[in-house]
Design an enzyme around this catalytic site. Structure first.
Site, short mmCIF file in Angstrom:
data_model
loop_
_atom_site.label_atom_id
_atom_site.label_comp_id
_atom_site.label_asym_id
_atom_site.label_seq_id
_atom_site.Cartn_x
_atom_site.Cartn_y
_atom_site.Cartn_z
N ARG A 1 0.84 -1.21 0.00
CA ARG A 1 0.00 0.00 0.00
C ARG A 1 0.87 1.26 0.00
NH1 ARG A 1 -1.83 1.82 4.56
NH2 ARG A 1 -2.40 -0.21 5.41
N TYR B 1 -13.11 18.52 -15.36
CA TYR B 1 -13.61 17.16 -15.59
C TYR B 1 -14.83 16.89 -14.69
CZ TYR B 1 -13.61 12.08 -15.63
OH TYR B 1 -13.99 10.76 -15.74
N ASP C 1 -4.54 20.10 -13.85
CA ASP C 1 -4.84 18.80 -14.46
C ASP C 1 -4.39 18.88 -15.91
OD1 ASP C 1 -6.00 16.63 -15.78
OD2 ASP C 1 -7.80 16.64 -14.52
N LYS D 1 -5.75 7.77 -19.38
CA LYS D 1 -6.00 8.32 -20.70
C LYS D 1 -4.76 8.22 -21.58
CE LYS D 1 -9.93 9.26 -18.78
NZ LYS D 1 -10.21 10.54 -18.17
C1 LIG Z 1 -10.60 10.92 -16.96
C2 LIG Z 1 -10.17 12.19 -16.37
C3 LIG Z 1 -10.00 12.32 -14.98
C4 LIG Z 1 -10.31 11.19 -14.03
O1 LIG Z 1 -9.47 10.10 -14.23
P1 LIG Z 1 -9.90 8.58 -13.88
O2 LIG Z 1 -8.65 7.84 -14.14
O3 LIG Z 1 -11.04 8.22 -14.76
O4 LIG Z 1 -10.30 8.57 -12.44
C5 LIG Z 1 -9.55 13.54 -14.51
N1 LIG Z 1 -9.30 14.58 -15.32
C6 LIG Z 1 -9.46 14.49 -16.64
C7 LIG Z 1 -9.17 15.68 -17.49
C8 LIG Z 1 -9.90 13.31 -17.22
O5 LIG Z 1 -10.07 13.24 -18.55
#
Ligand SMILES: *Cc1c(COP(=O)(O)O)cnc(C)c1O
Length: 397
Positions: free
Chosen positions: A57, A110, A182, A207
Site C-alpha cells: 500500500r 472534468y 490537471d 487516458k
Molecule cells: C478521466 C479524467 C480524470 C479522471 O481520471 P480517472 O482515471 O477516470 O479517475 C480527470 N481529469 C481528466 C481531465 C480526465 O479526462
C-alpha cells in the site's frame, strides 16, 4: 538522459534502477510485503531512514518506476501515483484543504472533479468558487480575494477551452495559493505546467499516458516537499496504484510521443475537415485560429492535443443517427486511447447536468467529443464523410 529529447525519455527514463537479473524490462512485482532478516535494517526502512519497501500500500518497485518516468517527463522533482485519476485529485485536495479554506477553479473541469467541487467540498465547509472557463478577468478577481488552492485544467472537457496557466499561476502565487493543474488532455509532451509556474501537475494516467484503455491510474508531480505530504495521505487512505496497472502504464508510455504526435496531427486534420462539413455548426479545437484562445494555446502548448469536439445541426437526433455509422470509432466514455473514441457530451462529460445547465455552460445537445486515435487520417475522414452522407441521403436531420 538529462539533455535527451522527450521522446527518448519516454522510452528510457525511470527504468534503469528497477531492472533485475539482466532483464531489459521492468518486472511486475506483485509481492504485497517485503521480508527482512536484519531487524535494524527493517526498522530503518520502516521509518524512512533507509531506501526500500515494506508493504504494497505504501510503495512498490514497479509503481515507483512509473512514477519516475512521469516525473522526468514533467520535469518534476518528485511524483506519487494513485489507483485512478480521480483518486489523485481527491487525495491531493484532501491533503491540503481544511474547513474554512477557499478554493478557486473553473466551471469546465472534468465531471468528477466538478462533483468534488459542488457536492463533497462544500459539506466539508470548504468554499468553492467556480469561474467561467477562459474568463481570466473573473478568475484574477476571485484569486486576488485569497485562496488556499487555485485549481486549473487546460484544455478542458468537452469544448477544449484554454486557460493562461502562466498568468494565473503568477496571480495564485501572489496570494500564496497552491496552484494545481490537471494536464490530462495536453499530456507532458505538449504542456508542462510546472515550467509555467504551477506547483503541482496531475494526470489521469488512464487516458493518454497508458494510451490503450486497459488500465486505470493517476499521478501527481511537483516538489518533494509537497509530494511527500500527498504520498503520506495516499499511503494511509489507500488509493494505491496496482503494480500490473503500473506495468501497463510503463509499456504504454514507451510509445507516448509516437501516439500523441499522430493524435495531434489527426485532430488538426479532422478539425479542418469538420469545418467544411455542412452538417457541422461549430468545431472546437485549440489548434484552429477560430478558437477564442488560440494565441494562449500556441504560447503554452507545443502541440494542441488529440481532443476536439463539434456540434451538429439537428442536435440529439443527428447525433443518434450519425455516431452508429462510424466504423473506426468506439462509442465510449474514455479518451486518449489508440482507437478514435466518440461520444455525445450529454452522455459522457456532462451526463449529470440538465439540458438547461448544459446550455448555460455553452454545451449544445448536439455536441460530439472526439478523442483522435492513431489510425491513418485518410480513413478517419472518409469514415466521417460516409456517415454524414448517410444522414444527408436519408434526410435524417
Ligand atoms: C478521466 C479524467 C480524470 C479522471 O481520471 P480517472 O482515471 O477516470 O479517475 C480527470 N481529469 C481528466 C481531465 C480526465 O479526462
Amino acid at each position: 538522459m538529462k539533455d535527451s529529447k522527450v521522446g527518448t525519455k519516454a522510452v528510457w527514463a525511470g527504468e534503469k534502477d528497477y531492472l533485475v537479473h539482466g532483464a531489459t524490462q521492468v518486472p511486475v512485482v506483485l509481492s504485497v510485503a517485503y521480508g527482512y532478516d536484519d531487524m535494524d535494517e527493517w526498522y530503518d526502512v520502516a521509518v524512512g531512514k533507509k531506501k526500500g519497501h515494506i508493504y504494497g500500500r505504501n510503495t512498490n518497485p514497479t509503481v515507483q518506476s512509473f512514477e519516475d518516468k512521469v516525473k522526468i517527463l514533467e520535469g518534476a522533482e518528485s511524483a506519487t501515483s494513485f489507483s485512478t485519476g480521480m483518486a489523485a485529485i481527491s487525495n491531493t485536495l484532501s491533503t491540503f484543504l481544511v474547513p474554512g479554506d477557499r478554493i478557486v477553479s473553473i466551471k469546465d473541469t472534468y465531471g468528477g472533479t466538478n462533483k468534488i467541487f459542488t457536492e463533497f467540498l462544500p459539506r466539508q465547509q470548504v468554499e468553492v468558487v467556480l469561474c467561467d472557463t477562459g474568463d481570466h478577468e473573473q478568475m484574477l478577481k476571485e484569486v486576488a480575494k485569497g485562496c488556499k488552492i487555485l485549481y486549473l485544467e487546460s484544455p478542458t472537457n468537452p469544448t477544449v477551452k484554454i486557460t493562461d496557466i502562466e498568468r494565473m499561476a503568477k496571480a495564485g502565487k501572489e496570494v500564496g495559493a497552491l496552484v494545481i493543474v490537471d494536464n490530462t488532455f495536453a499530456t507532458p509532451l505538449n504542456q508542462n505546467p510546472l515550467s509555467l509556474g504551477a506547483d503541482l501537475v496531475l494526470h489521469s494516467a488512464t487516458k493518454f499516458l497508458g494510451g490503450h484503455a486497459d488500465a486505470l491510474g493517476g499521478v501527481i508531480c511537483g516538489p518533494e516537499e509537497l509530494i511527500e505530504k500527498i504520498y503520506h495521505y495516499r499511503e494511509i487512505n489507500g488509493a494505491t496504484m496496482d503494480p500490473m496497472a503500473a506495468y501497463l502504464m510503463l509499456r504504454g508510455m514507451k510509445t507516448l510521443h509516437l501516439r500523441v504526435r499522430q493524435q495531434c496531427e489527426n485532430a488538426m486534420a479532422l478539425a479542418k475537415y469538420l469545418q467544411t462539413e455542412e452538417l457541422v455548426e461549430g468545431v472546437y479545437y485549440p489548434g484552429l485560429e477560430t478558437h477564442p484562445n488560440h494565441d494562449i494555446a500556441k504560447k503554452q502548448m507545443k502541440d494542441f492535443g488529440g481532443m476536439l469536439s463539434f456540434a451538429v445541426k439537428g442536435g440529439v437526433d443527428t447525433v443518434r443517427n450519425l455516431l452508429p455509422k462510424l466504423q473506426y470509432a468506439n462509442r465510449a466514455a474514455n479518451l486518449g486511447a489508440v482507437e478514435t473514441t466518440v461520444g455525445p457530451a450529454r452522455t459522457t462529460s456532462h451526463v449529470e447536468c440538465t439540458p438547461e445547465e448544459r446550455a448555460a455552460m455553452g454545451i449544445p445537445e448536439g455536441l460530439i467529443r472526439v478523442s483522435c486515435g492513431i489510425e491513418e487520417i485518410e480513413d478517419i475522414i472518409a469514415d466521417f464523410e460516409q456517415a454524414f452522407n448517410f444522414i444527408k441521403e436519408n434526410e435524417l436531420c
